[in-house]
Design a protein around this motif. Structure first.
Motif, mmCIF file in Angstrom:
data_model
loop_
_atom_site.group_PDB
_atom_site.id
_atom_site.type_symbol
_atom_site.label_atom_id
_atom_site.label_comp_id
_atom_site.label_asym_id
_atom_site.label_seq_id
_atom_site.Cartn_x
_atom_site.Cartn_y
_atom_site.Cartn_z
ATOM 1 N N ARG A 1 -14.484 4.716 56.385
ATOM 2 C CA ARG A 1 -15.249 6.004 56.112
ATOM 3 C C ARG A 1 -15.788 6.175 57.435
ATOM 4 O O ARG A 1 -17.096 6.946 57.348
ATOM 5 C CB ARG A 1 -16.223 5.758 55.066
ATOM 6 N N PRO B 1 -20.060 8.199 51.772
ATOM 7 C CA PRO B 1 -19.572 7.427 50.566
ATOM 8 C C PRO B 1 -18.369 8.364 49.829
ATOM 9 O O PRO B 1 -18.433 9.445 50.038
ATOM 10 C CB PRO B 1 -20.633 7.459 49.708
ATOM 11 N N GLY B 2 -17.277 7.670 49.573
ATOM 12 C CA GLY B 2 -16.398 8.015 48.785
ATOM 13 C C GLY B 2 -15.200 8.554 49.832
ATOM 14 O O GLY B 2 -14.201 9.417 49.206
ATOM 15 N N SER B 3 -15.351 8.604 51.095
ATOM 16 C CA SER B 3 -14.623 9.372 51.884
ATOM 17 C C SER B 3 -13.321 8.380 52.397
ATOM 18 O O SER B 3 -13.575 7.226 52.282
ATOM 19 C CB SER B 3 -14.843 10.056 52.836
ATOM 20 N N ALA C 1 -13.607 13.762 48.901
ATOM 21 C CA ALA C 1 -15.075 13.696 48.603
ATOM 22 C C ALA C 1 -15.891 14.830 49.182
ATOM 23 O O ALA C 1 -16.751 15.423 48.565
ATOM 24 C CB ALA C 1 -15.645 12.386 49.145
ATOM 25 N N SER D 1 -10.633 3.757 55.272
ATOM 26 C CA SER D 1 -11.574 3.032 54.299
ATOM 27 C C SER D 1 -13.004 2.491 54.735
ATOM 28 O O SER D 1 -13.497 2.306 53.956
ATOM 29 C CB SER D 1 -10.848 2.198 53.285
#
Length: 288
Positions: free
Chosen positions: A71, A99-101, A123, A69
């Motif tokens: 990333r 972002p989002g990964s 993502a 998290s």
């Protein structure tokens, strides 16, 4: 997960409070001695060790943690880590925050030039970083499995590079194989659909979606060239990869300059090429 390297055992906890626990195996492998952890610096979902890597002219041993998290993949110098080390080694660089990964796992190409990163949150799925300068990773491409309008979008799990190919356990998309001889333009060249066609009959019993089912892990290290991968429901598959086409030849390149001293680069297309990449240098040492 766990992995070993340089007489060390790395326990990847996938928990941000714990990070990765590191143990010494050299003094008493039956009773590994706890040394340190990376708690608070990321989940440390998986990690890997690569020894003898050229880092700006210095040969170092590197430890790469895939920090979930956070990333990012973080690259640490463990050249001087031994049984007496009690603190986490320094981070010499980290990959770009996407972002989002969820940075699940990663693998270096055999020449240590490129890092392939798997994102389990779907993502972007797979990101490729140029790490020829290990102190400054550069994002160069992103790609993912995408089926037809009736197949859905699968989630990636684990991937490993062998030669010019990247073998990926891709959950409901099964085993997917990419030609990454040009990492700027990865191209899918093979697959085994263990989820929707487990018996290989061509009769699809399921559809591909974004569930956490199907191909889980892959192993590419056998000297025979045989590749193993396991499906969460169907068991272990043994496959042999055969290149579907001959490798491309180098194109003929022509470089010209006009009166303003601007350079014009042209080249001829060659069979089986999946893309072309142009770099420039002002000193014949550093290339961009």
């Amino acid at each position: 997960t766990i992995n070993c390297g340089r007489g060390l055992l790395f326990l990847n906890t996938a928990r941000s409070a714990n990070g990765c626990y590191v143990f010494d195996l050299t003094e008493d492998p039956w009773n590994p001695k706890y040394m340190f952890n990376t708690g608070g610096e990321g989940d440390c979902h998986d990690s890997s060790v690569r020894t003898g890597v050229d880092v700006n002219g210095e040969i170092k041993d590197l430890w790469i943690t895939s920090d979930g998290s956070a990333r990012r993949d973080r690259i640490r110098d463990i050249t001087n880590v031994d049984a007496q080390t009690t603190s986490s080694p320094p981070v010499i660089s980290q990959t770009q925050d996407l972002p989002g990964s969820y940075v699940h796992s990663s693998d270096l190409s055999p020449d240590n030039h490129f890092l392939f990163q798997c994102d389990e949150f779907n993502a972007h799925d797979i990101a490729v970083f140029d790490v020829r300068d290990m102190t400054a990773p550069v994002l160069i491409s992103q790609f993912q499995y995408s089926g037809s309008a009736t197949e859905g979008n699968a989630i990636v799990h684990n991937g490993f590079v062998k030669g010019n190919y990247y073998f990926v356990a891709y959950y409901q998309a099964g085993l997917r194989v990419y030609d990454v001889s040009n990492p700027w333009y990865a191209h899918e060249v093979g697959k085994v659909e263990s989820w929707r066609d487990p018996d290989g009959t061509g009769s699809f019993s399921k559809s591909i979606g974004s569930g956490y089912d199907g191909a889980w892990n892959v192993y590419v290290g056998l000297p025979s060239g045989v590749v193993l991968f396991n499906d969460m429901y169907e068991g272990t598959y043994t496959v042999r990869a055969n290149a579907p086409y001959d490798p491309p030849e180098a194109p003929s390149v022509l470089v010209l300059r006009n009166v303003a001293d601007d350079a014009t680069v042209t080249w001829d297309a060659v069979d089986n090429a999946r893309g072309y990449h142009v770099e420039r240098s002002f000193d014949n040492v550093q290339w961009t």
